[in-house]
Design an enzyme around this catalytic site. Sequence first.
Site, PDB file in Angstrom:
ATOM      1  N   GLU A  37      30.410  12.340 -18.655  1.00  0.00           N
ATOM      2  CA  GLU A  37      29.641  11.233 -18.099  1.00  0.00           C
ATOM      3  C   GLU A  37      28.626  11.855 -17.138  1.00  0.00           C
ATOM      4  OE1 GLU A  37      31.866   8.244 -15.943  1.00  0.00           O
ATOM      5  OE2 GLU A  37      30.016   7.147 -15.495  1.00  0.00           O
ATOM      6  N   ARG A 264      44.944  18.798 -17.666  1.00  0.00           N
ATOM      7  CA  ARG A 264      43.747  19.144 -16.897  1.00  0.00           C
ATOM      8  C   ARG A 264      43.941  20.482 -16.229  1.00  0.00           C
ATOM      9  NH1 ARG A 264      40.947  14.460 -15.730  1.00  0.00           N
ATOM     10  NH2 ARG A 264      39.646  15.358 -14.114  1.00  0.00           N
ATOM     11  N   LYS A 274      35.135  14.287  -9.350  1.00  0.00           N
ATOM     12  CA  LYS A 274      33.707  14.109  -9.066  1.00  0.00           C
ATOM     13  C   LYS A 274      33.500  13.220  -7.852  1.00  0.00           C
ATOM     14  CE  LYS A 274      32.385  14.036 -13.606  1.00  0.00           C
ATOM     15  NZ  LYS A 274      31.703  13.366 -14.690  1.00  0.00           N
TER      16      LYS A 274
HETATM   17  P1  ATP Z   1      36.438  13.759 -12.840  1.00  0.00           P
HETATM   18  O1  ATP Z   1      37.825  13.210 -12.947  1.00  0.00           O
HETATM   19  O2  ATP Z   1      36.340  15.075 -12.166  1.00  0.00           O
HETATM   20  O3  ATP Z   1      35.471  12.776 -12.317  1.00  0.00           O
HETATM   21  P2  ATP Z   1      35.943  13.150 -15.551  1.00  0.00           P
HETATM   22  O4  ATP Z   1      37.076  13.423 -16.450  1.00  0.00           O
HETATM   23  O5  ATP Z   1      35.717  11.753 -15.125  1.00  0.00           O
HETATM   24  O6  ATP Z   1      36.029  14.129 -14.312  1.00  0.00           O
HETATM   25  P3  ATP Z   1      33.919  13.448 -17.503  1.00  0.00           P
HETATM   26  O7  ATP Z   1      32.489  13.702 -17.317  1.00  0.00           O
HETATM   27  O8  ATP Z   1      34.343  12.158 -18.058  1.00  0.00           O
HETATM   28  O9  ATP Z   1      34.607  13.717 -16.104  1.00  0.00           O
HETATM   29  O10 ATP Z   1      34.596  14.651 -18.308  1.00  0.00           O
HETATM   30  C1  ATP Z   1      34.110  15.183 -19.503  1.00  0.00           C
HETATM   31  C2  ATP Z   1      35.233  15.888 -20.188  1.00  0.00           C
HETATM   32  O11 ATP Z   1      35.746  16.932 -19.364  1.00  0.00           O
HETATM   33  C3  ATP Z   1      36.389  14.963 -20.485  1.00  0.00           C
HETATM   34  O12 ATP Z   1      36.776  15.158 -21.834  1.00  0.00           O
HETATM   35  C4  ATP Z   1      37.447  15.368 -19.526  1.00  0.00           C
HETATM   36  O13 ATP Z   1      38.722  15.170 -20.062  1.00  0.00           O
HETATM   37  C5  ATP Z   1      37.149  16.846 -19.294  1.00  0.00           C
HETATM   38  N1  ATP Z   1      37.618  17.262 -17.988  1.00  0.00           N
HETATM   39  C6  ATP Z   1      37.251  16.770 -16.787  1.00  0.00           C
HETATM   40  N2  ATP Z   1      37.939  17.352 -15.791  1.00  0.00           N
HETATM   41  C7  ATP Z   1      38.765  18.268 -16.378  1.00  0.00           C
HETATM   42  C8  ATP Z   1      39.744  19.192 -15.890  1.00  0.00           C
HETATM   43  N3  ATP Z   1      40.012  19.306 -14.586  1.00  0.00           N
HETATM   44  N4  ATP Z   1      40.387  19.955 -16.795  1.00  0.00           N
HETATM   45  C9  ATP Z   1      40.120  19.851 -18.104  1.00  0.00           C
HETATM   46  N5  ATP Z   1      39.228  18.998 -18.623  1.00  0.00           N
HETATM   47  C10 ATP Z   1      38.558  18.207 -17.785  1.00  0.00           C
HETATM   48 MG    MG Z   2      35.152   9.980 -15.817  1.00  0.00          MG
END
Ligand code: ATP
Ligand code: MG
Length: 559
Positions: A37, A264, A274
């Site tokens: 995102e 994760r 984020k």
């Molecule tokens: P955050 O929780 O940090 O805001 P998010 O998962 O909302 O991160 P996205 O932009 O939706 O952020 O993530 C894009 C991809 O990266 C998703 O498929 C998510 O599962 C993966 N991702 C995000 N954080 C991690 C992490 N700590 N370890 C592994 N994969 C991750």
């Molecule tokens: Mg997200």
Amino acid sequence: MNDTTTEPTPSNFIRNIIDADLESGKHNKVITRFPPEPNGYLHIGHAKSICLNFGISQDYPDATCHLRFDDTNPGKEKSEYIDAIKEDVRWLGFDWADNLHHTSDYFDQLYAYAVELIKKDKAYVDSLSAGDIRLYRGNLTEPGKDSPFRGRSVEDNIALLEGMKKGEFAEGEHLLRAKIDMSAPNINMRDPAIYRIKNMSHPMTGDTWHIYPMYDFAHCVSDAIEGITHSLCTLEFEDHRPLYDWFLDELETPAHPQQIEFSRLNLDYTVMSKRKLHELVEGDFVNGWNDPRLPTLSGMRRRGYTPNAIRDFCSRIGVTKKDNIIEMSVLENSLREDLGENSPRALAVLDPIKLIITNYPEDQDEILAGVNHPKKPEEGMRDIPFSKELYIERSDYMEDAPKKFFRLTEGREVRLRFAYYVTCTHVIKDASGEVTEVHCTYDSQTRGGKSEDGRKVKGTIHWVSAKHAVNAEVRQYDRLFTIAAPASSKEQDYKDFINKDSIHVLKNCKLEASLLEPATAAYQFERQGYFCQDNVDSKAGALVFNRIVTLRDSWAKKK
Ligand code: ATP
Ligand code: MG
């Protein structure tokens, strides 16, 4: 990929599933995706997902990996983030080729699928208030109950959705929901939202839409439209998988991707959500998204992390379903290994004090030869100027030193790296008693740091010729937080644990003249650690170096 690692990627349970699917003929090629995102910068956790998804596309024949921006929330998303995400993915060494997509590319199709659900009596427009929707949803121990609007006719639902789309209603007035089961044990299945009203223009679609699709609906349908075979996501989506499958079972989509969850990446001494990164940046706790202390990829790049080190780290931690916290030292060891292998050596004095060689001719200069890389003879030698006045590290002299101090003290002989043996005769102090100059004599028969009579010295210290030295600022970094799990305290805010000494600036460092060359890569400053020029603040005439990482894990000792 612009710089390949020779190590094969270790297998994992996801690759085993893919192997079986190719073997059985379920798929003949694999398509994965990385779906960020664009609401912030990528961090090292994203790198795990990038390496997994793009790594599969590199290792399997005909496989591809799509980069898809999940841009369904125009209030929080910006093109600045889109650009930064692309730069980070490329920097890590991956390439989406022609497969750049946006969920917003599918807004028309998503809408048509929503209408299809309404027509099958599998979706309805709800007009309860947000508070009532929450009340009607029930909780983990109590079932929810049906909304009074659940029985609306197909025609009414379609007309209302049309009106929502056109902006005829205020935000929160209506909501399109899937019609599943308000008493489902899995709360995600209790008539989840599909579309919400947002009277907001979108960077890609302008003012066309006044409704935007929810993640659970948009994500699976986008995967299906793109023909993704394996939709890899983190464990918090495990409970959403029944919904992912429900949408795709109900709709006539071109494919039904398989969602597979993995754990994760969590790292100690930092935060990765984020929301928290936004807080740190916007609250000026750090200097922007690319602050070298942050776990963002742009911060790590600025700090001097290499893509190789990050890929190696991701490969070492592997992909499983087990939740755990990885120690920062694991990441730093991958970094040290890569930098140790690939960075040229240089001499740099960070806390300088003058060393005067009293028996060295006043106006003499000479050029000595320094080994560029002890493990890579092919990288040859470089010229290092030498003269009567040098800088050495203040800590390399000690008054009344113990026997085991193999550096300078009155009467003790040491080797100047690549240069000569010198013996300390005396020091000069200022009025406060602080040492300002160390005086030595040198043995001209030890040029290159070898004595002809075979006499040995225990210590070798680094130095820089004073009149040839290049001035620089050096920034040393430490952990951003003082405790291993800053975000898991129930009583205290994670910001209370910010390490006040996480940056230490040395303004008066003296570098070997060869470092004047525009330096894009990292150096090992001998005996100190790995350093690179700061890609934001370093300028000709005002060089700024970042300490990427120390030579050894000094943190382990502190603990
Ligand atoms: P955050 O929780 O940090 O805001 P998010 O998962 O909302 O991160 P996205 O932009 O939706 O952020 O993530 C894009 C991809 O990266 C998703 O498929 C998510 O599962 C993966 N991702 C995000 N954080 C991690 C992490 N700590 N370890 C592994 N994969 C991750
Ligand atoms: Mg997200």
